[in-house]
Design a protein around this motif. Structure first.
Motif, PDB file in Angstrom:
ATOM      1  N   VAL A  29       4.008   8.299   4.325  1.00 55.62           N
ATOM      2  CA  VAL A  29       2.874   7.532   4.370  1.00 55.62           C
ATOM      3  C   VAL A  29       3.094   6.644   5.541  1.00 55.62           C
ATOM      4  O   VAL A  29       4.263   6.265   5.719  1.00 55.62           O
ATOM      5  CB  VAL A  29       2.953   6.553   3.093  1.00 55.62           C
ATOM      6  CG1 VAL A  29       1.878   5.385   3.299  1.00 55.62           C
ATOM      7  CG2 VAL A  29       2.767   7.620   2.063  1.00 55.62           C
ATOM      8  N   GLU A  30       2.160   6.471   6.321  1.00 54.55           N
ATOM      9  CA  GLU A  30       2.037   5.482   7.653  1.00 54.55           C
ATOM     10  C   GLU A  30       0.765   4.670   7.404  1.00 54.55           C
ATOM     11  O   GLU A  30       0.011   5.139   6.994  1.00 54.55           O
ATOM     12  CB  GLU A  30       2.051   6.095   8.940  1.00 54.55           C
ATOM     13  CG  GLU A  30       1.991   5.298   9.980  1.00 54.55           C
ATOM     14  CD  GLU A  30       1.893   6.007  11.513  1.00 54.55           C
ATOM     15  OE1 GLU A  30       1.289   5.266  12.296  1.00 54.55           O
ATOM     16  OE2 GLU A  30       1.951   7.209  11.471  1.00 54.55           O
ATOM     17  N   VAL A  31       1.167   3.048   7.398  1.00 52.30           N
ATOM     18  CA  VAL A  31       0.300   2.276   6.973  1.00 52.30           C
ATOM     19  C   VAL A  31       0.312   1.212   8.243  1.00 52.30           C
ATOM     20  O   VAL A  31       1.544   0.728   8.802  1.00 52.30           O
ATOM     21  CB  VAL A  31       0.282   1.488   5.957  1.00 52.30           C
ATOM     22  CG1 VAL A  31      -0.746   0.376   5.592  1.00 52.30           C
ATOM     23  CG2 VAL A  31       0.565   2.431   4.571  1.00 52.30           C
ATOM     24  N   PHE A  79       0.822  -1.194  -0.143  1.00 52.09           N
ATOM     25  CA  PHE A  79      -0.127   0.039   0.000  1.00 52.09           C
ATOM     26  C   PHE A  79       0.759   1.255  -0.057  1.00 52.09           C
ATOM     27  O   PHE A  79       0.705   2.084  -0.579  1.00 52.09           O
ATOM     28  CB  PHE A  79      -0.903   0.000   1.141  1.00 52.09           C
ATOM     29  CG  PHE A  79      -1.999   1.091   1.180  1.00 52.09           C
ATOM     30  CD1 PHE A  79      -3.007   0.872   0.453  1.00 52.09           C
ATOM     31  CD2 PHE A  79      -1.727   2.474   1.971  1.00 52.09           C
ATOM     32  CE1 PHE A  79      -4.056   2.052   0.351  1.00 52.09           C
ATOM     33  CE2 PHE A  79      -2.587   3.375   1.635  1.00 52.09           C
ATOM     34  CZ  PHE A  79      -3.867   3.209   0.898  1.00 52.09           C
ATOM     35  N   CYS A  80       1.915   1.353   0.856  1.00 51.85           N
ATOM     36  CA  CYS A  80       2.890   2.516   0.830  1.00 51.85           C
ATOM     37  C   CYS A  80       3.316   2.613  -0.268  1.00 51.85           C
ATOM     38  O   CYS A  80       3.491   3.966  -1.000  1.00 51.85           O
ATOM     39  CB  CYS A  80       3.869   2.155   1.996  1.00 51.85           C
ATOM     40  SG  CYS A  80       5.128   3.416   2.114  1.00 51.85           S
ATOM     41  N   ASN A  81       4.030   1.781  -1.035  1.00 54.68           N
ATOM     42  CA  ASN A  81       4.710   1.887  -2.311  1.00 54.68           C
ATOM     43  C   ASN A  81       3.787   2.277  -3.514  1.00 54.68           C
ATOM     44  O   ASN A  81       3.814   3.318  -4.309  1.00 54.68           O
ATOM     45  CB  ASN A  81       5.456   0.407  -2.901  1.00 54.68           C
ATOM     46  CG  ASN A  81       6.696   0.346  -1.925  1.00 54.68           C
ATOM     47  OD1 ASN A  81       7.022   0.961  -1.240  1.00 54.68           O
ATOM     48  ND2 ASN A  81       7.086  -0.895  -2.049  1.00 54.68           N
ATOM     49  N   ASP A  82       2.484   1.672  -3.493  1.00 52.07           N
ATOM     50  CA  ASP A  82       1.609   2.211  -4.509  1.00 52.07           C
ATOM     51  C   ASP A  82       1.016   3.715  -4.123  1.00 52.07           C
ATOM     52  O   ASP A  82       0.683   4.308  -5.257  1.00 52.07           O
ATOM     53  CB  ASP A  82       0.245   1.096  -4.276  1.00 52.07           C
ATOM     54  CG  ASP A  82       0.642  -0.026  -5.002  1.00 52.07           C
ATOM     55  OD1 ASP A  82       2.017  -0.434  -5.298  1.00 52.07           O
ATOM     56  OD2 ASP A  82      -0.010  -1.171  -5.033  1.00 52.07           O
ATOM     57  N   HIS A  95      -3.097  -6.899  -1.666  1.00 52.93           N
ATOM     58  CA  HIS A  95      -4.333  -6.763  -1.183  1.00 52.93           C
ATOM     59  C   HIS A  95      -5.410  -7.721  -2.083  1.00 52.93           C
ATOM     60  O   HIS A  95      -5.940  -8.506  -1.954  1.00 52.93           O
ATOM     61  CB  HIS A  95      -4.995  -5.321  -1.114  1.00 52.93           C
ATOM     62  CG  HIS A  95      -4.071  -4.352  -0.247  1.00 52.93           C
ATOM     63  ND1 HIS A  95      -2.841  -4.203  -0.279  1.00 52.93           N
ATOM     64  CD2 HIS A  95      -4.494  -3.771   0.939  1.00 52.93           C
ATOM     65  CE1 HIS A  95      -2.335  -3.432   0.555  1.00 52.93           C
ATOM     66  NE2 HIS A  95      -3.448  -3.319   1.452  1.00 52.93           N
ATOM     67  N   ASN A  96      -5.359  -7.301  -3.672  1.00 54.52           N
ATOM     68  CA  ASN A  96      -5.976  -7.988  -4.494  1.00 54.52           C
ATOM     69  C   ASN A  96      -5.698  -9.544  -4.547  1.00 54.52           C
ATOM     70  O   ASN A  96      -6.680 -10.231  -4.738  1.00 54.52           O
ATOM     71  CB  ASN A  96      -6.001  -7.387  -5.743  1.00 54.52           C
ATOM     72  CG  ASN A  96      -6.824  -6.046  -5.826  1.00 54.52           C
ATOM     73  OD1 ASN A  96      -7.724  -5.801  -4.931  1.00 54.52           O
ATOM     74  ND2 ASN A  96      -6.308  -5.031  -6.626  1.00 54.52           N
ATOM     75  N   THR A 126      -5.178   0.868   8.523  1.00 60.93           N
ATOM     76  CA  THR A 126      -5.457   2.340   8.459  1.00 60.93           C
ATOM     77  C   THR A 126      -4.167   3.017   7.900  1.00 60.93           C
ATOM     78  O   THR A 126      -3.230   2.347   7.791  1.00 60.93           O
ATOM     79  CB  THR A 126      -5.595   2.691   9.929  1.00 60.93           C
ATOM     80  OG1 THR A 126      -4.164   2.452  10.923  1.00 60.93           O
ATOM     81  CG2 THR A 126      -6.745   2.093  10.603  1.00 60.93           C
ATOM     82  N   THR A 127      -4.317   4.191   7.422  1.00 58.17           N
ATOM     83  CA  THR A 127      -3.228   4.850   6.784  1.00 58.17           C
ATOM     84  C   THR A 127      -3.146   6.357   7.334  1.00 58.17           C
ATOM     85  O   THR A 127      -4.513   6.928   7.362  1.00 58.17           O
ATOM     86  CB  THR A 127      -3.041   4.650   5.462  1.00 58.17           C
ATOM     87  OG1 THR A 127      -2.075   5.280   4.822  1.00 58.17           O
ATOM     88  CG2 THR A 127      -4.771   5.186   4.620  1.00 58.17           C
ATOM     89  N   ASN A 128      -2.372   6.911   7.373  1.00 58.44           N
ATOM     90  CA  ASN A 128      -2.011   8.481   7.394  1.00 58.44           C
ATOM     91  C   ASN A 128      -1.187   8.727   6.501  1.00 58.44           C
ATOM     92  O   ASN A 128      -0.063   8.647   6.534  1.00 58.44           O
ATOM     93  CB  ASN A 128      -1.541   8.316   8.951  1.00 58.44           C
ATOM     94  CG  ASN A 128      -1.398  10.106   9.262  1.00 58.44           C
ATOM     95  OD1 ASN A 128      -1.858  10.909   8.488  1.00 58.44           O
ATOM     96  ND2 ASN A 128      -1.111  10.465  10.589  1.00 58.44           N
ATOM     97  N   ILE A 129      -1.547   9.888   5.562  1.00 64.45           N
ATOM     98  CA  ILE A 129      -0.745  10.337   4.505  1.00 64.45           C
ATOM     99  C   ILE A 129      -0.609  11.811   4.847  1.00 64.45           C
ATOM    100  O   ILE A 129      -1.668  12.630   4.917  1.00 64.45           O
ATOM    101  CB  ILE A 129      -1.571  10.276   3.068  1.00 64.45           C
ATOM    102  CG1 ILE A 129      -2.174   8.756   3.166  1.00 64.45           C
ATOM    103  CG2 ILE A 129      -0.668  10.603   1.920  1.00 64.45           C
ATOM    104  CD1 ILE A 129      -1.180   7.614   2.567  1.00 64.45           C
ATOM    105  N   GLN A 130       0.670  12.269   4.767  1.00 66.91           N
ATOM    106  CA  GLN A 130       0.808  13.624   4.940  1.00 66.91           C
ATOM    107  C   GLN A 130       1.344  14.161   3.404  1.00 66.91           C
ATOM    108  O   GLN A 130       2.267  13.825   2.858  1.00 66.91           O
ATOM    109  CB  GLN A 130       2.205  13.891   5.944  1.00 66.91           C
ATOM    110  CG  GLN A 130       1.920  13.350   7.298  1.00 66.91           C
ATOM    111  CD  GLN A 130       0.876  14.128   7.920  1.00 66.91           C
ATOM    112  OE1 GLN A 130       0.697  15.241   8.020  1.00 66.91           O
ATOM    113  NE2 GLN A 130      -0.111  13.293   8.301  1.00 66.91           N
TER     114      GLN A 130
END
Length: 133
Positions: A72-74, A54-57, A119-120, A93-97
């Motif tokens: 990015v924090e996941v 998720f972070c890389n994507d 994920h898929n 959960t994710t936190n994007i700055q």
């Protein structure tokens, strides 16, 4: 994209190599204190795989949309039951700055959630075969 992961473990020795399209990288994971096996378990690595994907994507898709991301924090969590049972209640959960608007980031996050390959793979399910040599 051809990906391979190899672990070779013996007493006090843990050699781990991951490779994608010929690009090999060594990963350091300490052995268990007793010396056999890894100190990090498969569940932790599976959840790290989801978080990393998720972070890389996010960065990849943000670049395609000309969105600058500062960080990015996941966090991925879930539960495992008895031995042999699959995980349940996996969520993240994710936190994007970013200086981008919350609406733009929300759209980006929802898009990445739909296209994230790891994920898929889990959402779809896939056969895993054992080959004995």
């Amino acid at each position: 994209m051809n990906t391979v992961a190899t672990i070779k473990n013996s007493l006090q020795q843990n050699d781990i190599v991951v490779e994608t399209d010929g690009n090999k990288k060594q990963i350091t994971i300490p052995c268990k204190p007793v010396g056999q096996g890894s100190s990090v378990n498969g569940a932790e690595l599976l959840f790290l795989s989801l978080a990393t994907c998720f972070c890389n994507d996010i960065y990849r898709e943000a670049a395609r949309r000309n969105i600058i991301i500062q960080s990015v924090e996941v966090t991925v969590s879930g539960e495992f039951g008895k031995e042999g049972e699959p995980a349940s209640r996996i969520g993240y959960t994710t936190n994007i700055q970013s200086m981008a608007s919350q609406h733009v980031i929300k759209d980006l996050v929802e898009h990445v959630d739909k296209i994230a390959e790891i994920h898929n793979t889990l959402r779809k399910g896939i056969d895993i075969t054992l080959s004995t040599e």
